[in-house]
Design a protein around this motif. Structure first.
Motif, short mmCIF file in Angstrom:
data_model
loop_
_atom_site.label_atom_id
_atom_site.label_comp_id
_atom_site.label_asym_id
_atom_site.label_seq_id
_atom_site.Cartn_x
_atom_site.Cartn_y
_atom_site.Cartn_z
N ASP A 175 0.82 -1.21 0.00
CA ASP A 175 0.00 0.00 0.00
C ASP A 175 0.86 1.26 0.00
O ASP A 175 0.49 2.27 -0.61
N PHE A 176 1.98 1.23 0.72
CA PHE A 176 2.87 2.39 0.81
C PHE A 176 4.27 1.95 0.37
O PHE A 176 4.70 0.83 0.67
N SER A 177 4.95 2.84 -0.30
CA SER A 177 6.30 2.53 -0.79
C SER A 177 7.29 3.49 -0.16
O SER A 177 7.19 4.71 -0.32
N ALA A 178 8.21 2.93 0.58
CA ALA A 178 9.26 3.72 1.23
C ALA A 178 10.42 2.80 1.56
O ALA A 178 10.25 1.59 1.72
N ILE A 179 11.59 3.38 1.65
CA ILE A 179 12.79 2.63 2.00
C ILE A 179 13.37 3.26 3.27
O ILE A 179 13.54 4.48 3.36
N THR A 180 13.67 2.42 4.22
CA THR A 180 14.23 2.87 5.49
C THR A 180 15.75 2.85 5.42
O THR A 180 16.33 1.95 4.80
N TYR A 181 16.37 3.82 6.06
CA TYR A 181 17.83 3.87 6.09
C TYR A 181 18.31 4.34 7.46
O TYR A 181 17.56 4.93 8.24
N MET A 182 19.58 4.08 7.70
CA MET A 182 20.22 4.42 8.98
C MET A 182 21.64 4.86 8.70
O MET A 182 22.31 4.34 7.79
N LEU A 183 22.13 5.82 9.45
CA LEU A 183 23.49 6.33 9.32
C LEU A 183 24.30 6.00 10.56
O LEU A 183 23.81 6.15 11.69
N PHE A 184 25.52 5.53 10.37
CA PHE A 184 26.44 5.35 11.51
C PHE A 184 27.80 5.95 11.16
O PHE A 184 28.08 6.29 10.01
N ALA A 185 28.66 6.11 12.16
CA ALA A 185 29.81 7.00 12.07
C ALA A 185 30.80 6.62 10.98
O ALA A 185 31.14 7.45 10.13
N LYS A 186 31.26 5.39 10.96
CA LYS A 186 32.32 5.01 10.02
C LYS A 186 31.98 3.69 9.34
O LYS A 186 31.61 2.72 10.00
#
Length: 353
Positions: A197-208
């Motif tokens: 029903d919904f289209s989205a991509i999840t992401y995460m940022l880390f230091a190195k």
């Protein structure tokens, strides 16, 4: 010569009086003399002291009592002020110790360590991932089709930290580092939108990114990252431009790294044939916002030495006040004894020896 003769004659007269029993004069003689002198206002010194001494002693006693009360009041006031200062100093020291002040500084750098960009595409496919510079992205060629890329990626499968039964697959991309030349990464994904029903991509940022490649257990490393870092999403049909900034916080014991981001969303004008539009396209851009790294340090402004100095002054004041009270009490006791002694002397009859 005249004085010597007079004194000699006076002595001879006294001797004659003594020999003739001059001591036997009646007391009425002195009374008559006193009665003759008193009308002229002449009073003996002894009678004057006896007449005026009770009133003088009363005024002195009142003055001393008032002075004693004032001294006690001053002592109590000094003690109250010293106790208040000690309490205030200790309270302020504990308040500053438990609530450190944040000091924010900005450090300029030429390049950042390449961060790790963990993407959770699900059933979406990565079509391309390329590095570009100077905020320039060339026009799209054949959007929706796989293209050559130059990004370094790594795929990690692990079990989620919050639900032990959920298995996750993260596509980790090595992020940009050259902030001076405004390096950016442009990624394109494709996903069949008819399945959800919904289209989205999840992401995460880390230091190195190097922390992941250098870790002994990549799955455990990703579990810890998901537990400590925040998650964001970008939607299909848009180009999401993410500008990252790094915040390093130094606490009392450890150090934490946090990413802050600003995102701008632009709609994608899909020019593909109708038959190809069933696949939703995702576009994401990651770059550094500016060459400044924000450092936050927690500083304890409570100075123990100044607090100790203030407390020493307060305790010295208390000691002086206690010494002052001791001397005041001794003085009160001495004055009380003197008053009782004088009162007892007045109550006893005067006897002539």
């Amino acid at each position: 010569m005249l004085r010597k003769e007079n004194s000699r004659s006076y002595q001879e007269l006294n001797d004659d009086n003594d020999e003739d029993g001059g001591d036997a004069r009646s007391e009425g003689y002195f009374d008559d003399v006193a009665e003759q002198v008193e009308p002229y206002g002449s009073i003996s010194e002894e009678d004057d002291l006896r007449g005026s001494s009770p009133s003088m002693r009363f005024s002195k006693a009142c003055l001393k009592n008032v002075f004693t009360v004032v001294l006690i009041f001053i002592y109590l006031l000094l003690t109250a002020v010293a106790v208040f200062l000690a309490y205030q100093t200790i309270s302020e020291f504990l308040e500053k110790l438990n609530h450190p002040v944040m000091s924010v500084t900005y450090k300029e750098v030429d390049s950042f360590s390449p961060p790790g960009i963990a993407l959770y595409p699900g059933k979406a496919k990565l079509l391309s991932c390329k590095h570009h510079y100077h905020d320039y992205i060339p026009p799209l060629v054949d959007p929706g089709k796989p293209q050559k890329g130059d990004c370094k990626t790594r795929e990690v499968t692990y079990i989620g930290p919050f639900t032990n039964e959920t298995k996750k697959t993260a596509l980790v991309v090595r992020g940009p580092s050259d902030v001076r030349n405004k390096e950016l990464i442009f990624m394109q994904f494709s996903h069949n939108e008819t399945e959800e029903d919904f289209s989205a991509i999840t992401y995460m940022l880390f230091a190195k990114f190097s922390d992941l490649t250098g870790s002994a257990n990549e799955s455990e490393f990703m579990r810890d990252c998901e537990r400590n870092y925040s998650m964001w999403t970008f939607s299909g049909g848009f180009r999401t431009w993410v500008k990252m900034s790094l915040v390093r916080t130094s606490g009392k014991k450890d150090e934490a790294v946090e990413f802050r981001q600003e995102s701008a969303v632009v709609k994608f004008n899909d020019k593909r044939p109708e038959s190809e539009r069933t696949n939703q396209l995702f576009f994401a851009v990651f770059e550094w916002r500016d060459p400044y790294m924000q450092e936050i340090r927690l500083i304890v402004t409570a100075n123990p030495w100044s607090s100790v100095a203030i407390l020493c002054g307060v305790f010295m004041a208390l000691f002086k006040a206690a010494n002052f009270a001791k001397l005041t009490i001794q003085w009160i006791i001495r004055m009380r004894k003197r008053h009782l002694r004088n009162k007892a002397r007045e109550m006893n009859p005067v006897t002539d020896n």
